[in-house]
Design a protein around this motif. Structure first.
Motif, short mmCIF file in Angstrom:
data_model
loop_
_atom_site.label_atom_id
_atom_site.label_comp_id
_atom_site.label_asym_id
_atom_site.label_seq_id
_atom_site.Cartn_x
_atom_site.Cartn_y
_atom_site.Cartn_z
N THR A 62 0.84 -1.19 0.00
CA THR A 62 0.00 0.00 0.00
C THR A 62 0.88 1.25 0.00
O THR A 62 2.08 1.17 0.27
N PRO A 63 0.31 2.40 -0.30
CA PRO A 63 1.10 3.63 -0.22
C PRO A 63 1.68 3.87 1.18
O PRO A 63 2.78 4.41 1.31
N SER A 64 0.98 3.45 2.21
CA SER A 64 1.51 3.60 3.58
C SER A 64 2.76 2.75 3.77
O SER A 64 3.70 3.17 4.44
N PHE A 65 2.78 1.56 3.18
CA PHE A 65 3.97 0.72 3.25
C PHE A 65 5.15 1.38 2.54
O PHE A 65 6.26 1.42 3.07
N TYR A 66 4.89 1.89 1.33
CA TYR A 66 5.97 2.57 0.58
C TYR A 66 6.47 3.81 1.33
O TYR A 66 7.66 4.10 1.32
N LEU A 67 5.55 4.52 1.98
CA LEU A 67 5.94 5.69 2.75
C LEU A 67 6.82 5.29 3.93
O LEU A 67 7.86 5.91 4.17
N ALA A 68 6.42 4.25 4.67
CA ALA A 68 7.21 3.80 5.82
C ALA A 68 8.57 3.27 5.37
O ALA A 68 9.59 3.52 6.02
N LEU A 69 8.60 2.55 4.25
CA LEU A 69 9.87 2.04 3.72
C LEU A 69 10.77 3.19 3.28
O LEU A 69 11.98 3.19 3.58
N SER A 70 10.21 4.19 2.62
CA SER A 70 10.99 5.36 2.20
C SER A 70 11.52 6.12 3.41
O SER A 70 12.67 6.55 3.43
#
Length: 117
Positions: free
Chosen positions: A89-97
């Protein structure tokens, strides 16, 4: 739009938890940034996946409860094995970034301390 709102909420929660941990241990915000981002990434990936360890554990507990001899009515269920899947999800990509960026910033900030010893 809904995904954008959840991304902003995720970033806010990561920053709030990071600030709280830094205040709790009386340390710098950057000191806990990488670990907070890593923890957020792991938690988000855990709740966006299926078919892993938690699913297997739940299925085994459900199936073992069918073998209780104390029950007057026997209920036998067979649970099909859930395939492993992960929804990024976008939240996952945000946390990974966030984790990657704060990892790089932490390395740059503490580079002199690490290599002078």
């Amino acid at each position: 739009m809904k995904k954008m709102i959840w991304s902003v909420i995720t970033l806010g929660l990561i920053l709030l938890v990071n600030w709280g941990i830094a205040r709790l241990f009386n340390s710098s915000f950057l000191d806990w940034s990488f670990l907070t981002g890593l923890l957020a990434t792991i938690i988000i990936s855990f709740f966006n996946s299926s078919g892993g360890f938690a699913s297997e554990l739940t299925n085994s507990k459900l199936q073992s409860s069918n073998e209780d001899n104390e029950l007057e009515v026997e209920v036998w269920t067979r649970l099909d094995k859930v395939e492993r899947s992960f929804r990024a999800t976008p939240s996952f990509y945000l946390a990974l970034s966030y984790t990657i960026i704060t990892g790089i910033l932490t390395f740059i900030f503490y580079k002199d301390f690490i290599f002078t010893k």
